[in-house]
Design a protein around this motif. Sequence first.
Motif, short mmCIF file in Angstrom:
data_model
loop_
_atom_site.label_atom_id
_atom_site.label_comp_id
_atom_site.label_asym_id
_atom_site.label_seq_id
_atom_site.Cartn_x
_atom_site.Cartn_y
_atom_site.Cartn_z
N VAL A 1 0.86 -1.18 0.00
CA VAL A 1 0.00 0.00 0.00
C VAL A 1 0.90 1.24 0.00
CG1 VAL A 1 -1.81 1.23 1.26
CG2 VAL A 1 -1.73 -1.26 1.34
N THR A 2 0.74 2.12 -0.99
CA THR A 2 1.63 3.29 -1.03
C THR A 2 1.25 4.33 0.02
OG1 THR A 2 0.31 4.43 -2.73
CG2 THR A 2 2.13 3.03 -3.51
N HIS A 3 -0.07 4.57 0.20
CA HIS A 3 -0.52 5.54 1.20
C HIS A 3 -2.02 5.39 1.43
CE1 HIS A 3 -1.35 7.67 -2.53
NE2 HIS A 3 -1.97 8.64 -1.91
N ARG B 1 3.82 2.68 8.90
CA ARG B 1 3.04 2.78 10.16
C ARG B 1 2.00 3.91 10.09
NH1 ARG B 1 4.58 0.91 15.11
NH2 ARG B 1 6.57 0.31 14.18
N GLU B 2 2.37 5.03 9.50
CA GLU B 2 1.45 6.18 9.40
C GLU B 2 0.23 5.84 8.54
OE1 GLU B 2 1.45 9.08 10.85
OE2 GLU B 2 3.41 9.05 11.82
N THR B 3 0.44 4.98 7.55
CA THR B 3 -0.68 4.53 6.71
C THR B 3 -1.54 3.54 7.48
OG1 THR B 3 0.62 4.86 4.70
CG2 THR B 3 -1.25 3.35 4.54
N ALA B 4 -0.88 2.59 8.15
CA ALA B 4 -1.61 1.57 8.92
C ALA B 4 -2.52 2.23 9.96
CB ALA B 4 -0.61 0.63 9.59
N LEU B 5 -2.00 3.27 10.62
CA LEU B 5 -2.79 3.98 11.64
C LEU B 5 -4.09 4.52 11.04
CD1 LEU B 5 -0.16 6.19 13.51
CD2 LEU B 5 -1.64 4.43 14.52
N ARG B 6 -3.99 5.00 9.79
CA ARG B 6 -5.15 5.62 9.14
C ARG B 6 -6.09 4.61 8.50
NH1 ARG B 6 -1.01 8.92 9.50
NH2 ARG B 6 -1.35 11.17 9.72
N HIS C 1 4.38 -3.53 8.96
CA HIS C 1 4.85 -2.17 8.70
C HIS C 1 6.15 -2.22 7.90
CE1 HIS C 1 2.72 -0.96 12.67
NE2 HIS C 1 1.91 -0.83 11.64
N LEU C 2 6.29 -1.29 7.00
CA LEU C 2 7.56 -1.11 6.29
C LEU C 2 8.06 0.30 6.56
CD1 LEU C 2 6.92 -2.53 2.69
CD2 LEU C 2 8.14 -3.65 4.55
N ASP C 3 9.37 0.46 6.56
CA ASP C 3 9.93 1.80 6.71
C ASP C 3 11.02 2.02 5.67
OD1 ASP C 3 10.27 4.36 7.65
OD2 ASP C 3 10.45 3.77 9.74
N ASP C 4 11.51 3.24 5.63
CA ASP C 4 12.54 3.60 4.66
C ASP C 4 13.70 2.62 4.72
OD1 ASP C 4 13.13 6.02 2.85
OD2 ASP C 4 15.02 5.70 3.90
N HIS D 1 3.06 14.26 0.28
CA HIS D 1 1.69 14.14 -0.23
C HIS D 1 0.81 13.48 0.83
CE1 HIS D 1 -1.68 13.20 -2.84
NE2 HIS D 1 -1.55 11.94 -2.54
N ALA D 2 1.35 12.47 1.50
CA ALA D 2 0.68 11.81 2.63
C ALA D 2 1.76 11.38 3.62
CB ALA D 2 -0.11 10.60 2.14
N PRO D 3 1.45 11.41 4.92
CA PRO D 3 2.50 11.16 5.92
C PRO D 3 3.19 9.81 5.79
CG PRO D 3 0.52 12.03 6.96
CD PRO D 3 0.16 11.73 5.54
N GLY D 4 2.44 8.78 5.40
CA GLY D 4 3.04 7.43 5.33
C GLY D 4 3.39 7.01 3.92
N HIS D 5 3.51 7.96 3.00
CA HIS D 5 3.70 7.57 1.59
C HIS D 5 5.01 6.80 1.39
CE1 HIS D 5 4.07 7.72 -2.74
NE2 HIS D 5 2.83 8.16 -2.82
#
Length: 293
Positions: free
Chosen positions: A80-82, A106-111, A124-127, A149-153
Amino acid sequence: MSATPVSPVERPIGIAPGVAAFATLTPTLPPATHTNSYALGEREILLVEPATPHEAEQRAFVEWARGLASGGRTLRAIFVTHHHIDHVAGAQALSEELRLPLLAHRETALRLGDAWRPELGHRHLDDGDVIELDGPTPQRWEALHTPGHAPGHLCLHEPKLGALGVGDMVASVGTILIEPQDGHMQTYLEQLRRLSELGAKTALPAHGSAIDEPSAWFDHYVSHRKMREAKVLFSVQQLKRAGLDELVALAYDDTPREIWGLAKLSLEAHLIKLLDDGLVQREGHSYLPEAST
Ligand SMILES: [Zn+2]
């Protein structure tokens, strides 16, 4: 939404060995009507963007995915990109139907709220995290955290292929909206410059066809936004004290009036950047030039 007809777009589209696109109808911003999903990998396959809320389109997606999974190939997960609705509207239904975990920042998962179910293996994936896909030519996709564009992009980069999944960082159909609630203009511009420096051969956007030599495209986005920023600053200086309605009419006088409602969101994102840069000040709902500018 079951009455929605399957859209007449050409799909799937092969882009490179082990990279295919599958567009589905989504509630996205016009003039775009579809969001591209992607299948990455030759034997192990990563799906990208569980985007569509429409039942008929979800069925078409599932049929496509199951077709990919035949002949000794394996579906690994859905990336999922965002969190925007035209990217995740099928996240829960498609991950449950295909029994595949979701991968997201994580920021996407939260939303995603209830659609995010760790018991299904969602991760979760991170940079810097890497997804390795085995096959005749193995692929190694690195997740890049690209907020703005979105916090978890997240983007996905495969250096050997020269391929870059860009989600909503740029689009070849329509425009990318930076809105004050989810977006941050300064961060977005920084991330576009970062993507440009990768020197990718092909970008895979969520809206529109694949983009060859995308660094020029990223640079164009940056210069276009800088042009708009200059115009927003000029408008504040001209009007001396103005609210969003007056400012949008001047700063976006080269765009159709119908889009000023959306443009006001971009305008606000530009103003936030100019406030941060100390070039503009705010009093209530009005914006004024800083005394020194
Ligand atoms: Zn988006």
